[in-house]
Write an enzyme that holds these catalytic residues in place. Structure first.
Site, mmCIF file in Angstrom:
data_model
loop_
_atom_site.group_PDB
_atom_site.id
_atom_site.type_symbol
_atom_site.label_atom_id
_atom_site.label_comp_id
_atom_site.label_asym_id
_atom_site.label_seq_id
_atom_site.Cartn_x
_atom_site.Cartn_y
_atom_site.Cartn_z
ATOM 1 N N ARG A 1 0.810 -1.238 0.000
ATOM 2 C CA ARG A 1 0.000 0.000 0.000
ATOM 3 C C ARG A 1 0.838 1.280 0.000
ATOM 4 N NH1 ARG A 1 -2.857 -3.376 3.472
ATOM 5 N NH2 ARG A 1 -4.745 -4.168 2.461
ATOM 6 N N LYS B 1 3.117 11.165 -11.943
ATOM 7 C CA LYS B 1 2.204 10.282 -12.692
ATOM 8 C C LYS B 1 2.931 8.963 -12.876
ATOM 9 C CE LYS B 1 -0.984 12.942 -15.535
ATOM 10 N NZ LYS B 1 -1.397 13.278 -16.898
ATOM 11 N N GLU C 1 9.395 15.994 -26.218
ATOM 12 C CA GLU C 1 8.776 16.549 -24.991
ATOM 13 C C GLU C 1 9.395 17.917 -24.665
ATOM 14 O OE1 GLU C 1 6.112 15.275 -23.665
ATOM 15 O OE2 GLU C 1 6.209 13.075 -23.612
ATOM 16 N N LYS D 1 7.231 22.161 -15.647
ATOM 17 C CA LYS D 1 6.417 21.009 -15.226
ATOM 18 C C LYS D 1 6.087 21.089 -13.740
ATOM 19 C CE LYS D 1 5.214 16.352 -15.640
ATOM 20 N NZ LYS D 1 5.422 15.040 -16.172
ATOM 21 N N GLU E 1 -4.707 16.678 -12.106
ATOM 22 C CA GLU E 1 -5.348 17.029 -13.378
ATOM 23 C C GLU E 1 -6.850 17.215 -13.197
ATOM 24 O OE1 GLU E 1 -3.254 14.902 -16.556
ATOM 25 O OE2 GLU E 1 -5.101 14.994 -17.704
ATOM 26 N N ARG F 1 -2.974 20.906 -15.427
ATOM 27 C CA ARG F 1 -2.031 19.861 -15.809
ATOM 28 C C ARG F 1 -2.365 19.234 -17.166
ATOM 29 N NH1 ARG F 1 0.805 15.328 -11.961
ATOM 30 N NH2 ARG F 1 2.152 14.559 -13.599
ATOM 31 N N ASN G 1 -0.593 17.569 -21.820
ATOM 32 C CA ASN G 1 -0.931 16.499 -22.769
ATOM 33 C C ASN G 1 -0.940 16.996 -24.218
ATOM 34 O OD1 ASN G 1 -1.324 14.653 -20.693
ATOM 35 N ND2 ASN G 1 -3.442 15.304 -20.396
ATOM 36 N N HIS H 1 -0.586 14.599 -27.053
ATOM 37 C CA HIS H 1 -0.590 13.226 -26.529
ATOM 38 C C HIS H 1 -1.859 12.449 -26.864
ATOM 39 C CE1 HIS H 1 3.028 14.526 -24.579
ATOM 40 N NE2 HIS H 1 3.194 13.375 -23.960
ATOM 41 N N HIS I 1 -0.762 8.993 -28.138
ATOM 42 C CA HIS I 1 -1.103 7.741 -27.433
ATOM 43 C C HIS I 1 -1.865 6.795 -28.354
ATOM 44 C CE1 HIS I 1 -0.712 9.398 -23.037
ATOM 45 N NE2 HIS I 1 0.439 9.233 -23.636
ATOM 46 N N HIS J 1 7.796 6.594 -27.725
ATOM 47 C CA HIS J 1 6.791 7.524 -27.198
ATOM 48 C C HIS J 1 7.013 8.941 -27.761
ATOM 49 C CE1 HIS J 1 4.042 9.465 -24.436
ATOM 50 N NE2 HIS J 1 5.014 10.269 -24.044
HETATM 51 N N1 LIG Z 1 4.881 9.881 -15.966
HETATM 52 C C1 LIG Z 1 4.868 10.880 -16.820
HETATM 53 O O1 LIG Z 1 4.507 12.012 -16.476
HETATM 54 C C2 LIG Z 1 5.321 10.653 -18.232
HETATM 55 C C3 LIG Z 1 5.571 11.734 -19.081
HETATM 56 C C4 LIG Z 1 6.059 11.492 -20.353
HETATM 57 C C5 LIG Z 1 6.286 10.186 -20.776
HETATM 58 N N2 LIG Z 1 6.015 9.157 -19.921
HETATM 59 C C6 LIG Z 1 6.276 7.761 -20.316
HETATM 60 O O2 LIG Z 1 7.666 7.593 -20.511
HETATM 61 C C7 LIG Z 1 7.845 6.460 -21.352
HETATM 62 C C8 LIG Z 1 8.940 6.721 -22.346
HETATM 63 O O3 LIG Z 1 10.135 6.961 -21.644
HETATM 64 P P1 LIG Z 1 11.559 6.963 -22.373
HETATM 65 O O4 LIG Z 1 11.453 7.691 -23.636
HETATM 66 O O5 LIG Z 1 12.518 7.402 -21.355
HETATM 67 O O6 LIG Z 1 11.762 5.447 -22.805
HETATM 68 P P2 LIG Z 1 12.403 4.159 -22.114
HETATM 69 O O7 LIG Z 1 12.252 4.191 -20.664
HETATM 70 O O8 LIG Z 1 11.861 3.001 -22.864
HETATM 71 O O9 LIG Z 1 13.957 4.286 -22.452
HETATM 72 C C9 LIG Z 1 14.339 4.336 -23.780
HETATM 73 C C10 LIG Z 1 15.415 3.316 -24.121
HETATM 74 O O10 LIG Z 1 16.681 3.855 -23.790
HETATM 75 C C11 LIG Z 1 17.420 2.943 -22.972
HETATM 76 N N3 LIG Z 1 18.166 3.786 -22.041
HETATM 77 C C12 LIG Z 1 17.659 4.556 -21.066
HETATM 78 N N4 LIG Z 1 18.611 5.316 -20.528
HETATM 79 C C13 LIG Z 1 19.760 4.996 -21.149
HETATM 80 C C14 LIG Z 1 21.089 5.458 -21.032
HETATM 81 N N5 LIG Z 1 21.433 6.429 -20.205
HETATM 82 N N6 LIG Z 1 22.026 4.867 -21.814
HETATM 83 C C15 LIG Z 1 21.690 3.893 -22.688
HETATM 84 N N7 LIG Z 1 20.440 3.451 -22.877
HETATM 85 C C16 LIG Z 1 19.474 4.010 -22.105
HETATM 86 C C17 LIG Z 1 16.382 2.080 -22.325
HETATM 87 O O11 LIG Z 1 16.926 0.833 -22.003
HETATM 88 C C18 LIG Z 1 15.334 1.979 -23.428
HETATM 89 O O12 LIG Z 1 15.721 0.987 -24.356
HETATM 90 C C19 LIG Z 1 6.505 6.165 -21.993
HETATM 91 O O13 LIG Z 1 5.954 5.014 -21.429
HETATM 92 C C20 LIG Z 1 5.675 7.371 -21.620
HETATM 93 O O14 LIG Z 1 4.301 7.060 -21.498
HETATM 94 C C21 LIG Z 1 5.542 9.372 -18.669
#
Ligand SMILES: NC(=O)c1ccc[n+]([C@@H]2O[C@H](COP(=O)([O-])OP(=O)(O)OC[C@H]3O[C@@H](n4cnc5c(N)ncnc54)[C@H](O)[C@@H]3O)[C@@H](O)[C@H]2O)c1
Length: 365
Positions: free
Chosen positions: A122, A144, A186, A226, A236, A243, A247, A250, A254, A267
């Site tokens: 929890r 988030k 982003e 942010k 949101e 907030r 998006n 997005h 999405h 993404h």
């Molecule tokens: N929570 C939020 O507010 C929010 C906001 C925007 C996006 N997101 C989410 O974030 C996700 C995308 O995140 P992302 O783009 O970071 O992708 P990811 O986490 O898949 O990382 C991208 C790739 O890079 C590799 N990698 C990461 N750091 C590395 C490094 N320093 N050196 C070598 N390789 C590395 C990872 O292994 C992966 O293959 C999506 O699921 C999206 O929905 C969430």
């Protein structure tokens, strides 16, 4: 080694926390973890297979004495299946209520670990150590957390804030260029939502890279925007704006990720197409966006980001996916439109035919 960092604060009511931002933060991360371990609490790091290899020295320096849960890399890891595997790992390691999780990875690891932290026993404490540009400028801040299900992206999750975020830009040295570019989508979104000064800076500074002198200031600007937005509207809930403005692009993005099964587009790439579509929709809704339209396209092209679908996708599936996205309100689609740089609004009730036109112009069939 000299530690070069600054600290910002995310001022969420009842749960303010710091973002430490700079380079060479390994020692700082280690000292926080050492204190936790010294107090008798267990620490578990969640990371992925790529980072285990490419950031082995950071892992050795910072995470000695912690258990390490290594998940496959990529968006498909943000799933019920791997969430379950993660909980099993926590149980095997005997993690208890006072144990601590560290999300060491990109947005996938951050979102999944945050949700695991929110729900295991929890709720236990967690820290974010983002390793991609995207997670540094966006996903590690604001709380988030969540996973994807077949019905849509991020449909299961929680608002759950970390104890602190450590943004060490040195970690970007091993990030593949395609992933860096995806993060830029982003950054560009933040530029559009932020203010003319930030957007102009993105246009004028040339191509950003992990070695660029403006890297820290750009990440800082994104985190400041942010954290300001989420501090005012953490969940949101604002009737308009708030907030939800984050998006921008997005709702389209999405749907692209969902219809293509979370593999064909990163993404950030789906968001880049979504930004172009949101811009086109804004123009169709009567906002002229003079000059901005061209700068946006040029910026996305500078980072080799897609402006439209690589292959045609079925319009019907994209529309269906949009309606199951959590950004609908009372069954109505809700879009973020731009009136100008730094001036976005949320709008419901846009004619579906107009949305379909935008999709077709972007390559849907
Ligand atoms: N929570 C939020 O507010 C929010 C906001 C925007 C996006 N997101 C989410 O974030 C996700 C995308 O995140 P992302 O783009 O970071 O992708 P990811 O986490 O898949 O990382 C991208 C790739 O890079 C590799 N990698 C990461 N750091 C590395 C490094 N320093 N050196 C070598 N390789 C590395 C990872 O292994 C992966 O293959 C999506 O699921 C999206 O929905 C969430």
């Amino acid at each position: 080694m000299e530690i070069l960092s600054k600290t910002l604060e995310v001022g969420i009511k009842g749960k303010a926390y710091p973002i430490h931002l700079g380079s060479s933060l390994g020692l700082k991360v280690r000292s926080v973890i050492q204190k936790i371990l010294d107090s008798g609490r267990k620490v578990c790091v969640v990371t992925d297979e790529n980072l285990k290899v490419s950031q082995a020295s950071f892992i050795n320096q910072c995470f000695d004495g912690c258990s390490i849960c290594v998940l496959p890399a990529g968006e498909t890891t943000k799933s019920m299946h791997y969430l379950g595997k993660t909980f099993d790992f926590f149980c095997d390691q005997g993690l208890g209520r006072n144990s601590v999780l560290i999300a060491f990875g990109g947005g996938v690891i951050g979102d999944l670990t945050g949700y695991a932290a929110a729900s295991y026993l929890r709720g236990i404490d967690f820290y974010q150590v983002p390793t991609t540009l995207l997670s540094m400028v966006d996903s590690s801040v604001g709380g988030k957390t969540g996973i994807n299900i077949s019905g849509g992206k991020n449909l299961v999750g929680a608002f759950y804030q970390p104890e602190a975020v450590f943004i060490d830009t040195d970690l970007l040295s091993t990030l593949p260029p395609r992933e860096f570019s995806a993060g830029m989508a982003e950054v560009v979104k933040t530029g559009l939502l932020g203010n003319k000064e930030l957007f102009d800076k993105l246009v004028l500074m040339g191509k950003l890279s992990d070695k660029h002198p403006d890297l820290v200031s750009v990440i800082t600007a994104c985190c400041v925007l942010k954290s300001t937005v989420v501090s005012e509207d953490e969940r949101e809930m604002a009737h308009s704006g708030g907030r939800a403005l984050l998006n921008l692009g997005h709702t389209f993005g999405h749907a692209i990720e969902n219809v293509t099964g979370y593999g064909a587009y990163l993404h950030g790439e789906a968001v880049a197409i979504g930004l172009v579509m949101a811009k086109n929709l804004s123009i169709r809704c009567g906002y002229s966006l003079e000059g901005l339209s061209e700068s946006l396209v040029n910026l996305l092209q500078l980072y080799q980001l897609p402006l439209s679908l690589k292959e045609p996708l079925p319009l019907e599936s994209l529309m269906k996916s949009m309606f199951s996205d959590k950004k609908t309100r009372n069954g109505k689609l809700r879009f973020v439109l731009l009136r100008n740089i730094g001036d976005a609004i949320t709008k419901e009730g846009i004619d579906e035919k107009m949305i379909e036109e935008i999709w077709r112009a972007g390559g849907a069939k």
